[in-house]
Design a protein around this motif. Structure first.
Motif, PDB file in Angstrom:
ATOM      1  N   LYS A 264       0.810  -1.222   0.000  1.00  0.00           N
ATOM      2  CA  LYS A 264       0.000   0.000   0.000  1.00  0.00           C
ATOM      3  C   LYS A 264       0.847   1.278   0.000  1.00  0.00           C
ATOM      4  O   LYS A 264       0.307   2.384  -0.013  1.00  0.00           O
ATOM      5  CB  LYS A 264      -0.951  -0.005   1.198  1.00  0.00           C
ATOM      6  N   GLU A 266       2.823   4.356  -1.292  1.00  0.00           N
ATOM      7  CA  GLU A 266       2.716   5.169  -2.511  1.00  0.00           C
ATOM      8  C   GLU A 266       3.882   6.152  -2.536  1.00  0.00           C
ATOM      9  O   GLU A 266       4.143   6.834  -1.543  1.00  0.00           O
ATOM     10  CB  GLU A 266       1.386   5.928  -2.524  1.00  0.00           C
ATOM     11  N   ARG A 283       3.180   9.619  -8.592  1.00  0.00           N
ATOM     12  CA  ARG A 283       2.986   8.774  -7.417  1.00  0.00           C
ATOM     13  C   ARG A 283       2.200   7.523  -7.818  1.00  0.00           C
ATOM     14  O   ARG A 283       1.135   7.625  -8.410  1.00  0.00           O
ATOM     15  CB  ARG A 283       2.244   9.538  -6.310  1.00  0.00           C
ATOM     16  N   ILE A 284       2.748   6.360  -7.489  1.00  0.00           N
ATOM     17  CA  ILE A 284       2.112   5.080  -7.813  1.00  0.00           C
ATOM     18  C   ILE A 284       2.156   4.215  -6.559  1.00  0.00           C
ATOM     19  O   ILE A 284       3.151   4.207  -5.824  1.00  0.00           O
ATOM     20  CB  ILE A 284       2.844   4.363  -8.970  1.00  0.00           C
ATOM     21  N   VAL A 285       1.089   3.499  -6.306  1.00  0.00           N
ATOM     22  CA  VAL A 285       1.069   2.525  -5.207  1.00  0.00           C
ATOM     23  C   VAL A 285       1.844   1.288  -5.680  1.00  0.00           C
ATOM     24  O   VAL A 285       1.569   0.755  -6.765  1.00  0.00           O
ATOM     25  CB  VAL A 285      -0.383   2.153  -4.821  1.00  0.00           C
ATOM     26  N   GLU A 288      -0.051  -1.727  -6.927  1.00  0.00           N
ATOM     27  CA  GLU A 288      -0.633  -1.554  -8.262  1.00  0.00           C
ATOM     28  C   GLU A 288       0.439  -1.647  -9.339  1.00  0.00           C
ATOM     29  O   GLU A 288       0.196  -2.180 -10.430  1.00  0.00           O
ATOM     30  CB  GLU A 288      -1.355  -0.202  -8.339  1.00  0.00           C
TER      31      GLU A 288
END
Length: 621
Positions: A264, A266, A283-285, A288
């Motif tokens: 989780k 980010e 910004r990327i988790v 994901e």
């Protein structure tokens, strides 16, 4: 602010930081009394303490948390090891020489500097020229020596110091060569990385781990690179500390049991597609990124997340930290995926940690060169029928042809992968002979059809044998520390407002000294209390600095703020003391017999300063 002004601002800030670091002995140019040597630096007392604290936290965060196997291998490495790894042949940079003085420069650095300077300082450039220079910067790593030389000539680039013409670029191996033993017959090199020591010990480490995968081995140690023209101060040096992890995993299963713990998170990531299309980092988790295939696998994603936590807990600004994916032209042919943790400082974005899925390349390379199988095994619950490659060297024919080299040729034939073996079989059936490379002989030999039998047979197997893949996080400790210095540095006005004072806002975790102890005035009773507190701090393992000089308390605070000391204990009575926090300058009163345990609490991270403010009465100076 235009590019030129921004460059000046960064340079002025860097000068402030370096001035403070050198004046307070965080670092010293090596061999200073002999005018120093470019690319070599000494750590002074506070620098040593910061480095020791960073490495202690690295061990806690990675080695202890992941139950890694730590090793310590020699810095001097035999040539055969680095021949197998590819360093002897390929660990090079392209160099040019001043044709009159012989001074050496990195060719790509000269071209890069020229393009950047033109873009930043020449307002008369046409749109076409701007686009051309930006394109050169984008493809710089792809240019061959001929293309690099052509660009240097086209732009009229000369030696920076003398303006003399330059030679054509040629490769220069960055390893320091030495000889092992007095005869000079055994060539060695100072290691350019610590990883090879782990790879060559894989077989013993795998056994030590109970013949189970996955497992990780770690090593902290010095590495050496004979940089052509070191620059960027503490960032590009010739001897440096690396902390490297080699996580060995089944190539068919790169999941990670603890991935959910980081999934989780980010943070700023810069995928390959975004770089190519001209977009910015976003910004990327991380969960994901893995599920969408941006990051190749869970284990790689897990270590990216753990590296993010490590750097931000040290004090790196999360808004000036990004994870950039290697472009296709940067990746080694064998790598599955590679990311760099880049930290922004006054020099721009600097690669500080590399996190790579190196596939099984390294273990394959050392298996081929040494003849020792570096493999793992998976036992089946029930035997399986599988089609197996069978290679049968005809030793009599090979002995007649290769005599003393027969053993090495046999080993090379037996170590072939299926694709290579079937290609050799097809060539032998068509042409009756084929050229075959033998790494241990370092030459190509001719194999005839009567020298080897290659076929496939159905066999029952009780276990699967395979070469593990390697996920490698590699940390440049010196680079991380320098970026931490810049991210921690700020100035604030003195109490009178007549000067700016330097402050390093190190977290207690990495601060070189955790607290200072000051008697408010020169008074024997206060000095005795200060010495008693000092003994209590030593007993609980807290580093401190005691100052009984009698200088004004304001000046003593300023001196320790510039060293990044987070807490100051001022003895102003025999029963209680004031404790001051560096950044807020807030003060609390604490009983003398409780102050050491309080310091232990806040420096170990058990309590934060806001927690402490609730427990103890505040004090106004």
């Amino acid at each position: 602010m235009d590019a030129a002004q921004e460059a000046q601002r960064r340079e002025a800030f860097r000068h402030l930081v370096l001035n403070a670091l050198e004046r307070r002995l965080f670092f010293i140019p090596s061999f200073k009394i002999y005018r120093g040597v470019a690319g070599l630096y000494d750590y002074g007392p506070p620098g040593c303490a910061v480095k020791a604290n960073v490495l202690a936290f690295w061990r806690q965060h990675f080695v202890l948390e992941e139950n890694m196997l730590e090793v310590d291998c020699p810095c001097v490495t035999p040539e055969v090891v680095l021949k197998a790894s590819g360093h002897v042949d390929k660990f090079t940079d392209l160099m040019v020489k001043d044709e009159k003085t012989g001074a050496c420069y990195r060719a790509d650095h000269l071209l890069k500097d020229y393009c950047k300077e033109k873009l930043e300082k020449d307002p008369r450039l046409s749109e076409e020229k701007v686009a051309e220079l930006k394109h050169v910067l984008a493809v710089l790593d792809d240019l061959s020596s001929e293309e690099l030389g052509a660009k240097i000539k086209e732009y009229g680039i000369t030696a920076p110091d003398t303006k003399n013409s330059l030679s054509d670029p040629y490769p220069f191996n960055l390893m320091f060569q030495t000889s092992i033993g007095p005869s000079g017959a055994s060539t060695g090199y100072m290691r350019p990385e610590t990883a090879q020591g782990i790879f060559v010990n894989f077989k013993d480490l795998y056994y030590y781990n109970g013949n189970k995968l996955p497992f990780a081995a770690a090593q902290i140690g010095q590495a050496f690179r004979n940089e052509i023209s070191p620059r960027q101060g503490l960032l590009r040096v010739r001897e440096f500390t690396l902390a490297e992890i080699e996580h060995f995993v089944d190539p068919d299963d790169k999941s990670h049991p603890k991935f959910a713990e980081v999934s989780k998170l980010e943070f700023l990531m810069f995928p390959r597609e975004d770089q190519v299309s001209g977009r910015q980092a976003r910004r990327i988790v991380i969960g994901e990124a893995v599920s969408q295939g941006i990051v190749n696998n869970e284990t790689l994603g897990y270590f990216i997340g753990r590296v993010y936590l490590f750097l931000t807990l040290l004090g790196i600004d999360k808004d000036r930290l990004r994870f950039r994916q290697h472009l296709a032209n940067e990746m080694a042919h064998y790598a599955a995926d590679c990311w760099d943790a880049e930290i922004e400082c006054s020099y721009g974005w600097i690669e500080c940690v590399g996190i790579a899925d190196r596939s099984a390349y390294d273990l394959h390379a050392h298996t081929d060169k040494s003849g020792v199988e570096l493999v793992a095994h998976e036992k089946y619950a029930e035997p399986k029928e599988v089609e197996k490659l069978v290679i049968t060297p005809i030793k009599k024919e090979l002995g007649l042809a290769f005599k003393g080299n027969q053993k090495m040729v046999v080993e090379a034939l037996l170590s072939m992968e299926e694709k290579e073996a079937m290609e050799l079989k097809a060539t032998l059936e068509e042409k009756l002979e084929a050229e075959f490379s033998v790494c241990t002989l370092d030459k190509v030999v001719t194999i005839k059809k009567n020298m080897v039998s290659i076929s496939k047979e159905i066999k029952k197997e009780h276990q699967r044998t395979f070469t593990p893949s390697v996920i490698e996080p590699s940390f440049g400790i010196g680079r991380i520390i320098y970026c931490l210095y810049e991210h921690s540095f700020y100035t604030r006005a003195s109490k009178d407002g007549d000067e700016l004072l330097n402050v390093f806002r190190f977290p207690p975790l990495v601060a070189p000294i955790k607290c200072t102890v000051f008697p408010l005035v020169q008074n024997q009773q206060y000095e005795d209390v200060a010495k008693s507190i000092a003994r209590s701090l030593t007993a609980v393992g807290i580093s401190y600095k005691i100052d009984i000089t009698g200088t004004s308390i304001g000046k003593r605070y300023a001196r320790t703020d510039e060293l990044g000391v987070p807490f100051a204990i001022t003895v102003d009575s025999t029963t209680s003391v004031t404790v001051r926090e560096r950044d807020s300058k807030q003060q609390i009163r604490v009983d003398v017999d409780k102050v050491a345990s309080l310091m232990k609490e806040v420096t170990d991270g058990v309590s934060t300063w806001p927690d402490v403010l609730w427990k103890y009465p505040t004090h106004s100076s």
